[in-house]
Write an enzyme that holds these catalytic residues in place. Structure first.
Site, PDB file in Angstrom:
ATOM      1  N   ASN A  33       0.991  -1.256   0.067  1.00 63.74           N
ATOM      2  CA  ASN A  33       0.002   0.062   0.143  1.00 63.74           C
ATOM      3  C   ASN A  33       0.743   1.140  -0.280  1.00 63.74           C
ATOM      4  O   ASN A  33       0.163   2.299   0.148  1.00 63.74           O
ATOM      5  CB  ASN A  33      -1.009   0.084   1.370  1.00 63.74           C
ATOM      6  CG  ASN A  33      -0.210   0.007   2.355  1.00 63.74           C
ATOM      7  OD1 ASN A  33       1.027   0.143   2.621  1.00 63.74           O
ATOM      8  ND2 ASN A  33      -0.970   0.303   3.701  1.00 63.74           N
ATOM      9  N   LEU A  34       2.174   1.025   0.065  1.00 66.29           N
ATOM     10  CA  LEU A  34       2.989   2.223  -0.252  1.00 66.29           C
ATOM     11  C   LEU A  34       3.222   3.067   0.987  1.00 66.29           C
ATOM     12  O   LEU A  34       3.639   4.253   1.146  1.00 66.29           O
ATOM     13  CB  LEU A  34       3.051   2.975  -1.381  1.00 66.29           C
ATOM     14  CG  LEU A  34       2.937   2.133  -2.675  1.00 66.29           C
ATOM     15  CD1 LEU A  34       2.950   3.130  -4.007  1.00 66.29           C
ATOM     16  CD2 LEU A  34       4.541   1.598  -2.736  1.00 66.29           C
ATOM     17  N   ASP A  59      -4.065  -2.387  -0.135  1.00 64.56           N
ATOM     18  CA  ASP A  59      -3.778  -2.487   1.347  1.00 64.56           C
ATOM     19  C   ASP A  59      -4.561  -3.878   1.829  1.00 64.56           C
ATOM     20  O   ASP A  59      -5.446  -4.253   1.236  1.00 64.56           O
ATOM     21  CB  ASP A  59      -4.775  -1.346   2.113  1.00 64.56           C
ATOM     22  CG  ASP A  59      -4.508  -1.360   3.727  1.00 64.56           C
ATOM     23  OD1 ASP A  59      -3.932  -0.145   4.137  1.00 64.56           O
ATOM     24  OD2 ASP A  59      -4.926  -2.389   4.372  1.00 64.56           O
ATOM     25  N   PHE A  81       5.298  -9.865   4.130  1.00 66.95           N
ATOM     26  CA  PHE A  81       6.163  -8.891   4.964  1.00 66.95           C
ATOM     27  C   PHE A  81       5.349  -7.821   5.313  1.00 66.95           C
ATOM     28  O   PHE A  81       5.902  -7.028   6.134  1.00 66.95           O
ATOM     29  CB  PHE A  81       7.142  -8.443   3.758  1.00 66.95           C
ATOM     30  CG  PHE A  81       8.204  -9.264   3.555  1.00 66.95           C
ATOM     31  CD1 PHE A  81       9.256  -9.582   4.402  1.00 66.95           C
ATOM     32  CD2 PHE A  81       8.004  -9.934   2.161  1.00 66.95           C
ATOM     33  CE1 PHE A  81      10.160 -10.648   4.050  1.00 66.95           C
ATOM     34  CE2 PHE A  81       9.110 -10.744   1.857  1.00 66.95           C
ATOM     35  CZ  PHE A  81      10.064 -11.110   2.661  1.00 66.95           C
ATOM     36  N   SER A 125       9.601 -11.913  14.511  1.00 67.12           N
ATOM     37  CA  SER A 125      10.818 -11.108  14.999  1.00 67.12           C
ATOM     38  C   SER A 125      11.235 -11.954  16.344  1.00 67.12           C
ATOM     39  O   SER A 125      10.553 -12.343  17.066  1.00 67.12           O
ATOM     40  CB  SER A 125      10.436  -9.852  15.166  1.00 67.12           C
ATOM     41  OG  SER A 125      11.177  -9.028  16.291  1.00 67.12           O
ATOM     42  N   ALA A 126      12.560 -11.552  16.418  1.00 69.46           N
ATOM     43  CA  ALA A 126      13.124 -12.126  17.846  1.00 69.46           C
ATOM     44  C   ALA A 126      12.601 -11.549  19.239  1.00 69.46           C
ATOM     45  O   ALA A 126      12.747 -11.827  20.051  1.00 69.46           O
ATOM     46  CB  ALA A 126      14.567 -11.650  17.636  1.00 69.46           C
ATOM     47  N   THR A 127      11.661 -10.481  18.488  1.00 67.57           N
ATOM     48  CA  THR A 127      11.149  -9.761  19.910  1.00 67.57           C
ATOM     49  C   THR A 127      10.153 -10.628  20.573  1.00 67.57           C
ATOM     50  O   THR A 127       9.864 -10.511  21.964  1.00 67.57           O
ATOM     51  CB  THR A 127      10.238  -8.305  19.285  1.00 67.57           C
ATOM     52  OG1 THR A 127       9.839  -7.693  20.432  1.00 67.57           O
ATOM     53  CG2 THR A 127       9.307  -8.747  18.575  1.00 67.57           C
ATOM     54  N   TYR A 149       3.880  -3.849  19.140  1.00 69.33           N
ATOM     55  CA  TYR A 149       4.379  -4.153  17.882  1.00 69.33           C
ATOM     56  C   TYR A 149       4.552  -5.763  18.076  1.00 69.33           C
ATOM     57  O   TYR A 149       4.174  -6.628  17.398  1.00 69.33           O
ATOM     58  CB  TYR A 149       5.600  -3.610  17.642  1.00 69.33           C
ATOM     59  CG  TYR A 149       6.481  -4.282  16.702  1.00 69.33           C
ATOM     60  CD1 TYR A 149       5.955  -4.310  15.146  1.00 69.33           C
ATOM     61  CD2 TYR A 149       7.498  -4.854  16.767  1.00 69.33           C
ATOM     62  CE1 TYR A 149       6.604  -5.166  14.352  1.00 69.33           C
ATOM     63  CE2 TYR A 149       8.364  -5.520  16.094  1.00 69.33           C
ATOM     64  CZ  TYR A 149       7.929  -5.793  14.599  1.00 69.33           C
ATOM     65  OH  TYR A 149       8.734  -6.511  13.755  1.00 69.33           O
ATOM     66  N   LYS A 153       2.991  -9.525  16.447  1.00 67.96           N
ATOM     67  CA  LYS A 153       3.770 -10.678  15.819  1.00 67.96           C
ATOM     68  C   LYS A 153       3.240 -12.089  16.485  1.00 67.96           C
ATOM     69  O   LYS A 153       3.016 -13.017  15.907  1.00 67.96           O
ATOM     70  CB  LYS A 153       5.196 -10.233  15.815  1.00 67.96           C
ATOM     71  CG  LYS A 153       6.005  -9.250  15.093  1.00 67.96           C
ATOM     72  CD  LYS A 153       5.676  -9.494  13.574  1.00 67.96           C
ATOM     73  CE  LYS A 153       6.000  -8.466  12.514  1.00 67.96           C
ATOM     74  NZ  LYS A 153       5.379  -8.767  11.229  1.00 67.96           N
ATOM     75  N   GLY A 295      13.150  -0.321  27.628  1.00 70.48           N
ATOM     76  CA  GLY A 295      12.891  -1.383  26.946  1.00 70.48           C
ATOM     77  C   GLY A 295      14.014  -2.276  26.242  1.00 70.48           C
ATOM     78  O   GLY A 295      13.631  -3.474  25.959  1.00 70.48           O
TER      79      GLY A 295
HETATM   80  P1  NAD Z   1       9.073  -1.880   5.691  1.00 65.51           P
HETATM   81  O1  NAD Z   1       8.283  -0.934   6.410  1.00 65.51           O
HETATM   82  O2  NAD Z   1      10.360  -1.700   4.862  1.00 65.51           O
HETATM   83  O3  NAD Z   1       8.204  -2.868   4.667  1.00 65.51           O
HETATM   84  C1  NAD Z   1       6.860  -3.132   4.749  1.00 65.51           C
HETATM   85  C2  NAD Z   1       6.266  -2.899   3.576  1.00 65.51           C
HETATM   86  O4  NAD Z   1       4.722  -3.224   3.839  1.00 65.51           O
HETATM   87  C3  NAD Z   1       6.062  -1.394   3.321  1.00 65.51           C
HETATM   88  O5  NAD Z   1       6.175  -1.247   2.041  1.00 65.51           O
HETATM   89  C4  NAD Z   1       4.705  -1.018   3.929  1.00 65.51           C
HETATM   90  O6  NAD Z   1       4.272   0.025   2.730  1.00 65.51           O
HETATM   91  C5  NAD Z   1       3.871  -2.336   3.272  1.00 65.51           C
HETATM   92  N1  NAD Z   1       2.691  -2.371   4.149  1.00 65.51           N
HETATM   93  C6  NAD Z   1       2.449  -2.010   5.724  1.00 65.51           C
HETATM   94  N2  NAD Z   1       1.185  -2.130   5.855  1.00 65.51           N
HETATM   95  C7  NAD Z   1       0.627  -2.456   4.724  1.00 65.51           C
HETATM   96  C8  NAD Z   1      -0.657  -2.882   4.615  1.00 65.51           C
HETATM   97  N3  NAD Z   1      -1.893  -3.012   5.325  1.00 65.51           N
HETATM   98  N4  NAD Z   1      -1.116  -3.376   3.320  1.00 65.51           N
HETATM   99  C9  NAD Z   1      -0.147  -3.363   2.271  1.00 65.51           C
HETATM  100  N5  NAD Z   1       1.002  -3.067   2.560  1.00 65.51           N
HETATM  101  C10 NAD Z   1       1.504  -2.621   3.895  1.00 65.51           C
HETATM  102  O7  NAD Z   1       9.701  -3.059   6.851  1.00 65.51           O
HETATM  103  P2  NAD Z   1      10.766  -4.128   6.632  1.00 65.51           P
HETATM  104  O8  NAD Z   1      11.911  -3.923   7.506  1.00 65.51           O
HETATM  105  O9  NAD Z   1      10.901  -4.607   5.203  1.00 65.51           O
HETATM  106  O10 NAD Z   1       9.977  -5.553   7.628  1.00 65.51           O
HETATM  107  C11 NAD Z   1       9.173  -6.065   6.670  1.00 65.51           C
HETATM  108  C12 NAD Z   1       8.452  -7.358   7.948  1.00 65.51           C
HETATM  109  O11 NAD Z   1       9.477  -7.675   8.532  1.00 65.51           O
HETATM  110  C13 NAD Z   1       7.451  -6.433   8.768  1.00 65.51           C
HETATM  111  O12 NAD Z   1       6.459  -7.355   8.865  1.00 65.51           O
HETATM  112  C14 NAD Z   1       8.312  -6.340  10.095  1.00 65.51           C
HETATM  113  O13 NAD Z   1       7.391  -6.330  11.210  1.00 65.51           O
HETATM  114  C15 NAD Z   1       9.229  -7.626   9.978  1.00 65.51           C
HETATM  115  N6  NAD Z   1      10.138  -7.613  10.716  1.00 65.51           N
HETATM  116  C16 NAD Z   1      11.238  -6.488  10.273  1.00 65.51           C
HETATM  117  C17 NAD Z   1      12.452  -6.288  11.129  1.00 65.51           C
HETATM  118  C18 NAD Z   1      13.298  -5.177  10.818  1.00 65.51           C
HETATM  119  O14 NAD Z   1      14.186  -4.855  11.662  1.00 65.51           O
HETATM  120  N7  NAD Z   1      13.552  -4.597   9.609  1.00 65.51           N
HETATM  121  C19 NAD Z   1      12.751  -7.381  12.161  1.00 65.51           C
HETATM  122  C20 NAD Z   1      11.890  -8.102  12.542  1.00 65.51           C
HETATM  123  C21 NAD Z   1      10.730  -8.349  11.718  1.00 65.51           C
END
Ligand code: NAD
Ligand code: UDP
Length: 335
Positions: A33-34, A59, A81, A125-127, A149, A153, A295
């Site tokens: 959804n950008l 979305d 993702f 996530s490791a969280t 958050y 997850k 945290g």
């Molecule tokens: P990011 O924000 O760069 O990418 C997520 C993408 O999802 C974005 O382009 C956003 O526009 C899109 N998005 C969000 N909500 C949406 C929706 N409702 N519909 C359609 N698109 C949607 O994040 P990232 O770092 O690439 O992370 C990807 C996934 O990995 C996430 O779920 C995040 O929680 C998980 N994650 C990330 C990390 C990290 O440190 N980057 C660590 C653990 C887990």
């Protein structure tokens, strides 16, 4: 050729995974959804891959549009993702996070079920290990979350586990990421935070470029060798490859459910990361020591035996690669 929906495929980890999917012979289709990414990334991906890519601006919560896309594309699997990921924002706006991440995932899973697409790799996530487990974290340790958050997850993990218990025709892999860093070696795509970065490595890169004045190191009084907190950093391209392996392994089975850590299993302190970045790129990063961030825990590190055995995956990139690739991306993205 297997067709794979990549939700959030314009984002940081999703975009790198699109490239690795193509390299491995899959046909990715992107949906985003950008909200936290720019369409420019699609064009950069097309340049790297040398071909047009299919993109849907949808979305997750728009069930009808998602369903129309499924009817048209006939996906074999989904790598999911899409989600919001800022811990601080999730504390301020918990409902936004539950709506986007949990409700959005429920809508996606409904469409998948209705279209008989029952293979999913989920970004966890490791969280989810919380702050009570000893390191290294193993997948069967108790979970416990400390912010909304993390709760989204864990809720999605539990939802997927319940779905598998109800219907073993599902193939589900929960990948628990540690600290993804780095960028594609082309320098064309990387992490591009909307605001001032909250994460260590993008912050360091912006201090090195002069865009930010100095790094605040959050605490030097932890019980670690140099007093700064230890994390397990994983190169985003290695992480992307873990998704491709997970997909390959899951799609070979009739029924599959696994939770798998994706980290490097190495622990580096904040100070180690500052020094490694300076050395790899021959520059200096100004910093000051400030109090601990609320945290934060002293140490997080993955046990990656499961990934090695089940996925036949292990990281290939070094700490130096991570630091060089971040800097190449930071330097190119400013030109
Ligand atoms: P990011 O924000 O760069 O990418 C997520 C993408 O999802 C974005 O382009 C956003 O526009 C899109 N998005 C969000 N909500 C949406 C929706 N409702 N519909 C359609 N698109 C949607 O994040 P990232 O770092 O690439 O992370 C990807 C996934 O990995 C996430 O779920 C995040 O929680 C998980 N994650 C990330 C990390 C990290 O440190 N980057 C660590 C653990 C887990
Ligand atoms: N950190 C820091 N200064 C910053 C950002 C992060 O000292 O500006 C520290 C943070 O306290 C943690 C480590 O760097 O110990 C990694 O933080 P990040 O936010 O990148 O990831 P986290 O492990 O918190 O998800």
């Amino acid at each position: 050729m297997k067709k794979v929906l990549v939700t959030g495929g314009i984002g940081y980890i999703g975009s790198h995974t699109v490239i690795e999917l193509i390299n491995a012979g899959f046909h990715p289709v992107i949906m985003d959804n950008l909200y936290n990414s720019k369409i420019d990334v699609l064009f950069r991906l097309e340049k790297i891959c040398g071909k047009k890519l299919t993109f849907y601006e949808i979305d997750l919560r728009e069930k009808e549009k998602t369903n129309e896309m499924f009817l048209k594309e006939h996906f074999d699997a989904v790598i999911h993702f899409a989600g919001l990921k800022a811990v601080g924002e999730s504390v301020e706006k918990p409902l936004l996070y539950f709506d986007n991440n949990v409700h959005g995932t429920i809508k996606l899973l409904e469409v998948m079920e209705e279209n008989q697409c029952k293979s999913i790799i989920f970004s966890s996530s490791a969280t989810v290990y919380g702050d009570l487990n000893p390191v290294p974290f193993q997948e069967d340790m108790p979970t416990g979350v400390t912010n909304p958050y993390g709760r989204t997850k864990l809720m999605i993990e539990e939802m997927l586990e319940d779905m598998y218990a109800a219907d073993e025709n599902w193939r589900i892999v929960l990948l628990r990421y540690f600290n993804p860093v780095g960028a594609h070696e082309s320098g064309f795509i990387g992490e591009d935070p909307r605001d001032i970065p909250q994460n260590l490595m993008p912050y360091i890169a912006k201090v090195a470029s002069g865009e930010l004045k100095e790094l605040s190191i959050f605490g030097d009084d932890y019980n670690t060798p140099d007093g700064t907190a230890i994390r397990d950093y994983i190169h985003v391209v290695d992480l992307a490859k873990a998704h491709v392996k997970a997909l390959g392994v899951a799609l070979k089975e009739e029924s599959f459910f696994e939770k798998i850590n994706v980290g490097s299993s190495n622990g580096y302190s904040v100070m180690d990361m500052v020094k490694a970045f300076e050395k790899a790129n021959d520059l200096t990063v100004d910093y000051q020591i400030t109090p601990r961030r609320a945290g934060d825990i002293p140490e997080m590190r993955a046990d990656i035996e499961k990934a090695k055995v089940i996925l036949k995956w292990q990281p290939e990139k070094s700490l130096e690669d991570m630091c060089k690739d971040i800097w190449r991306w930071e330097s190119r993205s400013r030109t």
